[in-house]
Design an enzyme around this catalytic site. Structure first.
Site, PDB file in Angstrom:
ATOM      1  N   ASP A   1       0.839  -1.191   0.000  1.00  0.00           N
ATOM      2  CA  ASP A   1       0.000   0.000   0.000  1.00  0.00           C
ATOM      3  C   ASP A   1       0.876   1.244   0.000  1.00  0.00           C
ATOM      4  O   ASP A   1       2.030   1.201   0.402  1.00  0.00           O
ATOM      5  CB  ASP A   1      -1.006   0.004   1.162  1.00  0.00           C
ATOM      6  CG  ASP A   1      -0.338  -0.221   2.499  1.00  0.00           C
ATOM      7  OD1 ASP A   1      -0.995  -0.716   3.414  1.00  0.00           O
ATOM      8  OD2 ASP A   1       0.866   0.122   2.626  1.00  0.00           O
TER       9      ASP A   1
ATOM     10  N   ASP B   1       1.569   5.123   0.922  1.00  0.00           N
ATOM     11  CA  ASP B   1       1.258   6.261   1.777  1.00  0.00           C
ATOM     12  C   ASP B   1       1.973   7.489   1.241  1.00  0.00           C
ATOM     13  O   ASP B   1       3.114   7.416   0.776  1.00  0.00           O
ATOM     14  CB  ASP B   1       1.721   5.981   3.220  1.00  0.00           C
ATOM     15  CG  ASP B   1       1.012   4.774   3.813  1.00  0.00           C
ATOM     16  OD1 ASP B   1      -0.178   4.586   3.513  1.00  0.00           O
ATOM     17  OD2 ASP B   1       1.659   4.014   4.562  1.00  0.00           O
TER      18      ASP B   1
ATOM     19  N   ASP C   1       8.684   6.131  13.352  1.00  0.00           N
ATOM     20  CA  ASP C   1       9.211   5.206  14.361  1.00  0.00           C
ATOM     21  C   ASP C   1      10.647   4.756  14.098  1.00  0.00           C
ATOM     22  O   ASP C   1      11.518   4.905  14.957  1.00  0.00           O
ATOM     23  CB  ASP C   1       8.263   4.004  14.565  1.00  0.00           C
ATOM     24  CG  ASP C   1       7.756   3.381  13.260  1.00  0.00           C
ATOM     25  OD1 ASP C   1       8.214   3.799  12.176  1.00  0.00           O
ATOM     26  OD2 ASP C   1       6.914   2.470  13.342  1.00  0.00           O
TER      27      ASP C   1
END
Ligand code: ATP
Ligand code: MG
Length: 411
Positions: A43, A45, A124
């Protein structure tokens, strides 16, 4: 170098449109990391300096979602993209309402817009903070993410002790990425997982259900389970027995193996089936005494076991009855006399229950031939079916009744 043919055309067109409107826009996160690691990105982003309202205005087919993290979903007929505005963790002077931490330091709302530089430092891991422009083909890398991809290592951006306190789910993410990519986990990150893992107890069950699905239904369930176990984190995702025996462990691993195989073969997988299997040993432990099942307790324990799991991970309502059907059908599969098998096989969940039986058999060393019996019974052969049942009628189905000792009495 990233090969643009691996990138969604729709994602590239959305980035072009944003740039034509004088905004910055990049692909970011998992798709860039995966493309650089030789994995097909799944996917896409997008990160931009346009605010959600500005993005919403540019794309007709879009909607603003989320509260904790406001995002825009931009979609066409077959694809959905997440477009996120660059964020900063610097509080604006007077109005602090857009970045809120609770008393453990966990971020509960994070909607302060920022620049690409600031956005990098809120992500992160270094490998997740690469920004790729498919038009110029340039990658923005402020945290040595490219080097860490080369070295195959998961490194936190900033002190992981602080970052994992802000968001304890990062522990689970580190474990998942390390198995998915075959990367090592940096020692500091490992320490933070050990030290801050307990904070997962404070994460909402809805968010942990999402993580549960990502961790166990992505084809790496067994590996993830083993690693989570070694970090002592399983207990935040699955109700387990403190004194779990070999059967419990084998059953869980057998279910995960089965799920992984299905993913590899492009067969459907559902969290319902997996939860049914992961919780089966607990259910049996609740109602078994001296190797015999107390059927009344079996039925009475089902809701309790599901409720306990709900405290950890939400279970969408539709799976509740699905799980209980599979469990109850396990009893029915043992009853193979007279017309019972014909009723059982017509049950809408028969196929799932049969698959479950095979998982159970793989988990126990003591194979009783029940799976094979049902495999044969499913062959659409009336003579064969008749003889299978006749054999059972003679035996009165006692051979496999040991663990379901009371079943025949209550039927
Ligand atoms: P995958 O899609 O394979 O699970 P991903 O890295 O794309 O991996 P997403 O959850 O889709 O993971 O998030 C996209 C990006 O958003 C991440 O790469 C990371 O940069 C950032 N991100 C997501 N979750 C967090 C988090 N809990 N803390 C910090 N950054 C995060
Ligand atoms: Mg992603």
């Amino acid at each position: 170098m990233i090969d643009n043919t691996k990138i969604s055309k729709f994602a590239i067109s959305v980035i072009k449109t944003l740039q034509n409107n004088n905004f910055e826009a990049y692909l970011v996160g998992g798709c860039v990391r995966d493309a650089l690691s030789g994995i097909e990105p799944k996917d896409f982003d997008i990160a931009t300096n346009a605010t959600p309202d500005e993005v919403r205005k540019i794309f007709k087919a879009s909607r603003i979602i989320g509260k904790r993290f406001k995002l825009v979903h931009v979609f066409d007929r077959s694809e959905l993209l997440e477009v996120a505005t660059f964020r900063s963790d610097i509080k604006p002077n007077e109005d602090e309402s857009d970045l809120i931490k609770d008393n453990t330091g966990k971020i509960i709302r994070d909607n302060v817009w920022g620049t690409l530089e600031q956005d990098c430092f809120r992500r992160d891991f270094t490998i997740n903070a690469l920004y790729y422009c498919p038009i110029t083909k340039k990658i923005e890398d402020r945290n040595n993410g490219l080097r860490h991809i080369q070295k195959k290592i998961i490194v936190s951006i900033g002190d992981p002790q602080v970052r994992f306190k802000e968001d304890p789910v990062r522990s689970l993410r580190a474990i998942r990425f390390s198995n998915k990519l075959g990367f090592k986990i940096d020692n500091q990150v490992k320490d933070a997982i050990y030290d801050k893992g307990y904070l997962l107890a404070g994460i909402s069950n809805a968010r942990l259900f999402d993580e549960f699905c990502k961790i166990f239904l992505n084809g790496m369930g067994e590996k993830n389970f083993t690693k989570l176990h070694s970090f002592n984190l399983i207990k935040y995702l699955v109700t387990t027995n403190p004194d779990s025996d070999d059967f419990s462990k084998n059953m869980m691993l057998s279910a995960l193996k089965n799920t992984d195989e299905r993913v590899k073969n492009n067969q459907s997988v559902t969290p319902g089936f997996l939860l049914a299997a992961l919780l089966w040993p607990i259910l049996l432990a609740r109602c078994t005494k001296n190797n015999e099942i107390n059927i009344r307790k079996f039925f009475r324990s089902m809701d309790g076991v599901l409720k306990e799991q709900q405290r950890l991970t939400a279970i969408p309502r539709k799976f509740n009855s699905y799980i209980k059907d599979i469990w109850v059908l396990q009893l029915k599969l043992h009853s193979r006399i007279k017309s019972q098998p014909y009723k059982t096989i017509r049950h809408p969940r028969f196929r799932a229950a049969y698959d479950f039986l095979l998982v159970r058999e793989r988990a126990s060393n003591d194979q009783k031939g029940l799976g094979k019996w049902w495999t044969d019974f499913q062959k659409n052969d009336d003579a064969l079916r008749g003889s299978l049942i006749a054999r059972m009628n003679e035996k009165s189905d006692t051979e496999s009744s040991k663990i379901f000792g009371f079943y025949n009495e209550l039927r």
